[in-house]
Design a protein around this motif. Structure first.
Motif, PDB file in Angstrom:
ATOM      1  N   VAL A 256      62.659  38.502  65.134  1.00 23.18           N
ATOM      2  CA  VAL A 256      62.453  39.757  64.390  1.00 23.18           C
ATOM      3  C   VAL A 256      62.454  39.523  62.884  1.00 23.18           C
ATOM      4  N   PRO A 257      63.430  38.789  62.309  1.00 24.59           N
ATOM      5  CA  PRO A 257      63.368  38.529  60.860  1.00 24.59           C
ATOM      6  C   PRO A 257      62.118  37.765  60.436  1.00 24.59           C
ATOM      7  N   ALA A 261      59.305  39.194  57.874  1.00 26.82           N
ATOM      8  CA  ALA A 261      59.088  38.473  56.620  1.00 26.82           C
ATOM      9  C   ALA A 261      57.638  38.046  56.423  1.00 26.82           C
ATOM     10  N   ASN A 262      56.886  37.898  57.507  1.00 30.28           N
ATOM     11  CA  ASN A 262      55.535  37.330  57.409  1.00 30.28           C
ATOM     12  C   ASN A 262      54.410  38.292  57.751  1.00 30.28           C
ATOM     13  N   ALA A 267      59.684  47.852  59.035  1.00 29.48           N
ATOM     14  CA  ALA A 267      60.841  47.077  59.490  1.00 29.48           C
ATOM     15  C   ALA A 267      62.084  47.953  59.651  1.00 29.48           C
ATOM     16  N   ASN A 268      62.016  48.847  60.627  1.00 29.20           N
ATOM     17  CA  ASN A 268      63.171  49.683  60.923  1.00 29.20           C
ATOM     18  C   ASN A 268      63.199  50.014  62.406  1.00 29.20           C
ATOM     19  N   GLN A 269      64.309  50.533  62.871  1.00 32.99           N
ATOM     20  CA  GLN A 269      64.506  50.816  64.295  1.00 32.99           C
ATOM     21  C   GLN A 269      63.487  51.805  64.834  1.00 32.99           C
ATOM     22  N   GLN A 270      63.127  52.798  64.041  1.00 31.07           N
ATOM     23  CA  GLN A 270      62.198  53.829  64.516  1.00 31.07           C
ATOM     24  C   GLN A 270      60.821  53.271  64.841  1.00 31.07           C
TER      25      GLN A 270
END
Length: 385
Positions: A256-257, A261-262, A267-270
Motif C-alpha cells: 500500500v505505501p 508513493a508511485n 490515499a485514504n480509507q474511503q
C-alpha cells in the motif's frame, strides 16, 4: 421365437441406442482462444466438450485430466492420441495430460499459473463472454512492477492496472487490492480473470467508476505441524492462527505505501478496497476485519463470509466499511463444504444489522474463474460510488 425372446431383444436394442445417444459427440469442434497460435488442438465444441490431441507413439496410456476427472484418449496407427471430455461449465478451466502416469502440460495450449505450477488452460465459450471480450474501446494498462519488501526482505512483483486516461491527466484514483486463489499467483487476475478487460468495458459503458487495481502474490505455505481441527480466525478447518499474517504485513507495510508513493491515488480509507477469490477472499476477510481503518470496500468471492460474531469482535467494521460483497458459484452452494457457515445467511444477517451488504450467485458455475469474473463485474459496479 416367443414373446419373451422378442422382449429381451427389444430391451437390448433400446439399451444400446440409449447408450449411443448418451455418448454421441457433436462434431463441431473449434480451436479455443487458449490454443497456441499455429496449433490445431485443444478444441471445444458447442456442448462444452474439450478435445485434445498429442503425438506419443511410445506411450501405453494417455489421458485428459480436467475437472478432477481423467478421460482416456485413443491412439491411431501413427501414434497420435485423441479424445475429449464430458461437457464442461462455461469459462476457463485448468487441465493437463497424463502420459503413462506422468502429468504434463499440453504442448498445444497457452500456459497459465495454477495448481502451483505453469500448465494448460482451456476457454469454453460462455453466453455472457461479452463483458470480458477485447473490444474497440479505450483501454487501460497492466504494468509489471518490481519492488523491495522489508517484511519479507526480498524483491517482489505485482501487476497494476491503470484505467483509460490515467496517463493523460493529473486525476487521482481509488485503489482496489485484488487477490488470487490458492496455487495461483499475481498473474491470475489479468491472465485467467481478464480483470483489465472487464474494467475497460464497464468504464466504456459508464457502469463503473475508474480505479486502479493492484494484483500481488499472496501465496501462503502451510507449516509442517499437524492441522488443527478448527480455527477461530478463519472459521475454516485446517487453517492455523496467523496463517495470513505475512501477506497482511506485506500488504499494509510495503504494498500500500509503495502504490501510494508511485501512483496518483486517493490515499485514504474511503478510496481503498480489498477483494479476493477463494484463498484471496479468506485473506481479505482476515485482513479487513482486523484493519477496517484501512479498507472501506470488501469483496469475498468463494472465500467464506463474515458473521455477526465476527463484527462483534471488530467493532469499527460496521462504522468504517461502506460495502461488503460476498459471492459464490451456484454449484458451490449446492455442495457446501462440511462445517462451513451459510454465507447467504451470514450476509443477510449483517444487512439486518445495518451494514451495506450484497450477495451474488453466479449461475451454473462452481469454484472456477467464470464465477470470479462475474463476481468482479458485479463488485466493480458498486465500488467508490
Amino acid at each position: 421365437m416367443n414373446y419373451k425372446s422378442l422382449a429381451i431383444i427389444f430391451s437390448a436394442v433400446l439399451a444400446s441406442s440409449m447408450c449411443f445417444a448418451q455418448t454421441a459427440v457433436v462434431e463441431d469442434f473449434k480451436k479455443s482462444e487458449t490454443t497456441q497460435q499455429g496449433k490445431e488442438y485443444p478444441q471445444v465444441n458447442s456442448e462444452g466438450r474439450v478435445r485434445v490431441q498429442i503425438s506419443a507413439p511410445e506411450a501405453k496410456k494417455v489421458q485428459l485430466d480436467i475437472g478432477a476427472v481423467k478421460y482416456d484418449l485413443v491412439k491411431d496407427e501413427k501414434g497420435v492420441w485423441t479424445g475429449e471430455s464430458a461437457p464442461q461449465d462455461e469459462g476457463f478451466h485448468y487441465y493437463q495430460l497424463n502420459i503413462d502416469g506422468a502429468s504434463v502440460p499440453d504442448p498445444g495450449s497457452l500456459y497459465f499459473y495454477g495448481a502451483s505450477r505453469w500448465g494448460s488452460g482451456i476457454e469454453v465459450p460462455a453466453k455472457d463472454q461479452d463483458f470480458y471480450a477485447l473490444k474497440n474501446v479505450p483501454h487501460g494498462e497492466v504494468r509489471e512492477v518490481t519492488y523491495f519488501s522489508k517484511t519479507t526482505n526480498g524483491m517482489r512483483r505485482c501487476f497494476v492496472y491503470t484505467p483509460p486516461g490515467y496517463n493523460s491527466s493529473d486525476k487521482k484514483y481509488p485503489v482496489l487490492y485484488l487477490q488470487h486463489g490458492g496455487g495461483e499467483n499475481e498473474t491470475g487476475w489479468s491472465s485467467q480473470g481478464h480483470a483489465n478487460l472487464i474494467m475497460d468495458n464497464l468504464i466504456a459503458e459508464g457502469k463503473a467508476n475508474p480505479f486502479i487495481i493492484v494484483m500481488d502474490n499472496g501465496t501462503w505455505a502451510r507449516p509442517t505441524q499437524p492441522r488443527p481441527a478448527q480455527n477461530t480466525q478463519s472459521g475454516r478447518p485446517g487453517l492455523p492462527d496467523g496463517w495470513a499474517d505475512e501477506f497482511k504485513n506485506t500488504l499494509l507495510n510495503d504494498i500500500v505505501p509503495m502504490i501510494d508513493a508511485n501512483y496518483r491515488t486517493l490515499a485514504n480509507q474511503q478510496n481503498r478496497a480489498m477483494a479476493g477469490l477463494s484463498m484471496g477472499g479468506m485473506q481479505t476477510r482476515v485482513i479487513t476485519l482486523a484493519n477496517p481503518e484501512v479498507f472501506s470496500h470488501v469483496g469475498m468471492f468463494s472465500g467464506g463470509s463474515i458473521s455477526t460474531e465476527d463484527i462483534s469482535k471488530s467493532p469499527n467494521f460496521k462504522d468504517k466499511v461502506k460495502l461488503l460483497f460476498v459471492s459464490y458459484g451456484s454449484r458451490e452452494l449446492e455442495n457446501p463444504r462440511e462445517g462451513s457457515a451459510n454465507p447467504k445467511t451470514n450476509t443477510e444477517a449483517l444487512k439486518q444489522a445495518g451494514i451495506n451488504t450484497h450477495f451474488y450467485v453466479s449461475p451454473q458455475t462452481a469454484h472456477e474463474w467464470q464465477s470470479w469474473r462475474r463476481s468482479l463485474k458485479e463488485f466493480a459496479q458498486l465500488l467508490f460510488k
